[in-house]
Design a protein around this motif. Structure first.
Motif, PDB file in Angstrom:
ATOM      1  N   CYS A   1       0.099  -1.740   0.142  1.00  0.00           N
ATOM      2  CA  CYS A   1      -0.168  -0.246   0.201  1.00  0.00           C
ATOM      3  C   CYS A   1       0.817   1.319   0.105  1.00  0.00           C
ATOM      4  N   VAL A   2       1.910   1.086  -0.651  1.00  0.00           N
ATOM      5  CA  VAL A   2       2.959   1.947  -0.627  1.00  0.00           C
ATOM      6  C   VAL A   2       2.386   3.454  -1.141  1.00  0.00           C
ATOM      7  N   GLU A   3       1.541   2.961  -2.452  1.00  0.00           N
ATOM      8  CA  GLU A   3       1.479   4.426  -3.032  1.00  0.00           C
ATOM      9  C   GLU A   3      -0.028   5.372  -2.274  1.00  0.00           C
ATOM     10  N   GLU A   4      -0.684   4.527  -1.253  1.00  0.00           N
ATOM     11  CA  GLU A   4      -1.929   4.621  -0.834  1.00  0.00           C
ATOM     12  C   GLU A   4      -1.271   5.797   0.419  1.00  0.00           C
ATOM     13  N   PHE A   5       0.368   5.276   0.947  1.00  0.00           N
ATOM     14  CA  PHE A   5       0.748   5.744   1.481  1.00  0.00           C
ATOM     15  C   PHE A   5       0.892   7.964   1.606  1.00  0.00           C
ATOM     16  N   ILE A   6       1.738   7.433   0.556  1.00  0.00           N
ATOM     17  CA  ILE A   6       2.163   8.685  -0.179  1.00  0.00           C
ATOM     18  C   ILE A   6       1.530   9.626  -0.614  1.00  0.00           C
ATOM     19  N   ARG A   7       0.207   8.984  -0.382  1.00  0.00           N
ATOM     20  CA  ARG A   7      -1.397  10.510  -1.316  1.00  0.00           C
ATOM     21  C   ARG A   7      -1.517  10.715   0.082  1.00  0.00           C
ATOM     22  N   VAL A   8      -1.951   9.754   1.007  1.00  0.00           N
ATOM     23  CA  VAL A   8      -2.303  11.200   1.566  1.00  0.00           C
ATOM     24  C   VAL A   8      -1.144  11.356   2.406  1.00  0.00           C
ATOM     25  N   ILE A   9      -0.372  11.315   2.841  1.00  0.00           N
ATOM     26  CA  ILE A   9       1.085  12.242   2.970  1.00  0.00           C
ATOM     27  C   ILE A   9       0.860  13.286   2.042  1.00  0.00           C
TER      28      ILE A   9
ATOM     29  N   TYR B   1      10.874   5.134   2.960  1.00  0.00           N
ATOM     30  CA  TYR B   1      10.348   4.375   3.536  1.00  0.00           C
ATOM     31  C   TYR B   1       8.750   5.019   4.124  1.00  0.00           C
ATOM     32  N   PRO B   2       8.646   4.451   4.256  1.00  0.00           N
ATOM     33  CA  PRO B   2       6.848   5.115   5.493  1.00  0.00           C
ATOM     34  C   PRO B   2       7.229   4.792   7.160  1.00  0.00           C
ATOM     35  N   GLY B   3       6.518   5.777   8.040  1.00  0.00           N
ATOM     36  CA  GLY B   3       6.660   5.267   9.005  1.00  0.00           C
ATOM     37  C   GLY B   3       5.821   4.489   9.302  1.00  0.00           C
ATOM     38  N   TRP B   4       5.622   3.809  10.227  1.00  0.00           N
ATOM     39  CA  TRP B   4       4.715   2.775  10.578  1.00  0.00           C
ATOM     40  C   TRP B   4       3.925   3.032  10.940  1.00  0.00           C
ATOM     41  N   HIS B   5       3.109   4.749  12.009  1.00  0.00           N
ATOM     42  CA  HIS B   5       2.158   4.828  11.697  1.00  0.00           C
ATOM     43  C   HIS B   5       0.801   5.109  11.011  1.00  0.00           C
ATOM     44  N   ILE B   6       1.856   5.807   9.660  1.00  0.00           N
ATOM     45  CA  ILE B   6       0.726   6.218   8.799  1.00  0.00           C
ATOM     46  C   ILE B   6      -0.028   4.133   7.922  1.00  0.00           C
ATOM     47  N   GLU B   7       0.826   3.705   8.484  1.00  0.00           N
ATOM     48  CA  GLU B   7       0.181   2.158   8.009  1.00  0.00           C
ATOM     49  C   GLU B   7      -0.744   1.824   7.774  1.00  0.00           C
TER      50      GLU B   7
END
Length: 465
Positions: A126-134, A215-221
């Motif tokens: 779900c990396v694309e979703e993380f980037i979009r929300v950030i 890479y994403p932080g834990w909480h955003i996942e």
């Protein structure tokens, strides 16, 4: 149904966002090692909650993440990546490690009759979703880039410490003893949404982003995975009590900043399984796994029964004596339930009466201890026949999942639990008298009948082959 809501610190009537439907999110494991039995207590109680909601007539959609990136060894977004540490320890790639321990986790769940969630989503998918929300959080002014990383600005939310009435100085996140303060943060409670300035040159998993490779932080996942599959509203968010701060606190901050409204109404937290030395944890190195319990002669259902005898909001203390007592009680209960004859016709009025008692127990903030008492009431009842008892036990087991009526011929014995315990006591007396030949004879006689004795520092238990 009434549930204790950690967010409001009160027991409330459960009313989902949409009538008849429940959206439920569960924080899943970080798959760098085996789950210990304390971890499994949380998933077991969440399983009971889900099954009772279904039993009560709700259409439940339950989502669980698998943390295979981004979870650092400190909750303050510092320290080494647990996945990378595990991969080095076992000479595997991070993805090989994640697959191995994900499979091991769900094998433990299956052994404990824990239902697999409707959606299981590894964070790496779900990396694309993380980037979009950030990106959106940055556009709205809730996030900023500093020192190569992207941070959530906790000063921009009206109330950051949703779960507690803390002052800002009460929680020194990032400046606790032994942890270096992150000087990139504007506020000490800010947390990382995206890492690009990794302290680890060999960080295994990285992705392109608008802020650089990272890479994403834990909480955003968890926020993004929950929103992807459950939409803008979550009815119940589950986890262990140690997730309350900072993980769930940070989830609320970023999710509600992104959505612009309340995200999750009910928060369900399971308290720790403790030993005499305190909380069971992997970092201590002395954690107990389900496999280890099985090697010592216990069954997964005995552990499930042990957990159900305590309320999920009470810390459960594990000791050899307390667990042995629960294991023996379960064995005796199973002997009685499987022996109930299929006789007579089902008494509908009796079924309704006993089901009401069971539902009253579960409606009272998931009182599984009282629900187990309802099982015993049915087994001991003099006023209902075998067919009615079996119907009730099968019905209760849709929620409790204790295999109360499951026939396991290979595990049945010609001896009763009382006879086995008497033989164990006779063997102990023989050993005390140094009559080792007699002690060995008793062990051999039991083994011939399919009963294996297991000697532990706290006494002798047994398993039926």
């Amino acid at each position: 149904m009434k549930l204790y809501n950690t967010l409001t610190r009160t027991t409330e009537e459960f009313v989902p966002h949409e009538a008849g439907k429940v959206s439920m999110y569960t924080c899943g494991p970080t798959v760098y090692n085996f789950a210990h039995i304390g971890n499994l207590r949380t998933y077991l109680m969440e399983d009971v909650l889900e099954k009772y909601l279904r039993y009560a007539g709700y259409a439940v959609t339950r989502v669980m993440n698998i943390t295979d990136i981004g979870h650092l060894s400190s909750d303050a977004d510092t320290g080494e990546d647990k996945m990378l540490l595990g991969a080095k320890r076992e000479h595997k790639t991070v993805l090989e490690l994640a697959k191995f321990y994900t499979d091991a986790f769900f094998a433990d769940c299956a052994a404990l009759n824990i239902k697999r969630p409707d959606v299981v989503q590894p964070a790496t998918g779900c990396v694309e979703e993380f980037i979009r929300v950030i990106v959106s959080l940055m556009e709205k002014g809730y996030a900023y880039k500093a020192g190569g990383n992207v941070y959530f600005d906790t000063s921009k939310v009206e109330q950051y410490h949703k779960f507690f009435n803390f002052k800002e100085d009460d929680l020194e996140v990032g400046v606790r003893e032994g942890v270096d303060e992150d000087e990139n943060k504007r506020n000490k409670n800010d947390f990382v949404l995206w890492f690009t300035k990794s302290k680890f040159e060999d960080q295994a998993l990285k992705w392109d982003s608008p802020w650089g490779v990272g890479y994403p932080g834990w909480h955003i996942e968890c926020s993004c995975i929950a929103m992807k599959y459950l939409g803008e509203y979550v009815d119940i968010h589950c986890g262990g009590i140690d997730n309350v701060f900072p993980h769930h606190t940070n989830e609320i901050a970023q999710s509600e900043a992104y959505l612009g409204h309340q995200w999750c109404k009910y928060w369900f937290h399971v308290l720790h399984l403790n030993t005499s030395g305190g909380k069971m944890s992997k970092s201590s190195g002395g954690f107990l796994t389900l496999k280890k319990l099985e090697e010592e002669g216990y069954s997964p259902m005995e552990y499930r029964f042990f957990c159900l005898q305590s309320h999920y909001r009470n810390s459960l203390v594990y000791s050899q004596d307390s667990f042995d007592n629960a294991a023996n009680a379960y064995r005796k209960l199973r002997q009685r339930t499987v022996a109930i004859p299929e006789e007579g016709e089902i008494d509908a009025q009796a079924v309704a009466r006993y089901k009401k008692a069971f539902c009253d127990a579960m409606d009272a903030d998931l009182n599984t201890s009282l629900a187990v008492t309802c099982v015993y009431d049915v087994v001991k009842a003099k006023d209902i026949n075998g067919a009615t008892k079996r119907a009730l036990l099968a019905d209760f087991d849709k929620v409790l999942s204790l295999d109360l009526l499951k026939e396991e011929a290979k595990k049945e014995s010609s001896l009763s639990a009382e006879e086995i315990e008497a033989a164990i006591a006779a063997r102990a007396a023989a050993k005390k008298a140094k009559n080792y030949a007699e002690a060995d004879r008793i062990r051999g006689e039991l083994a011939a009948k399919g009963i294996t004795l297991v000697d532990t520092p706290n006494g002798t238990t047994y398993k039926i082959q």
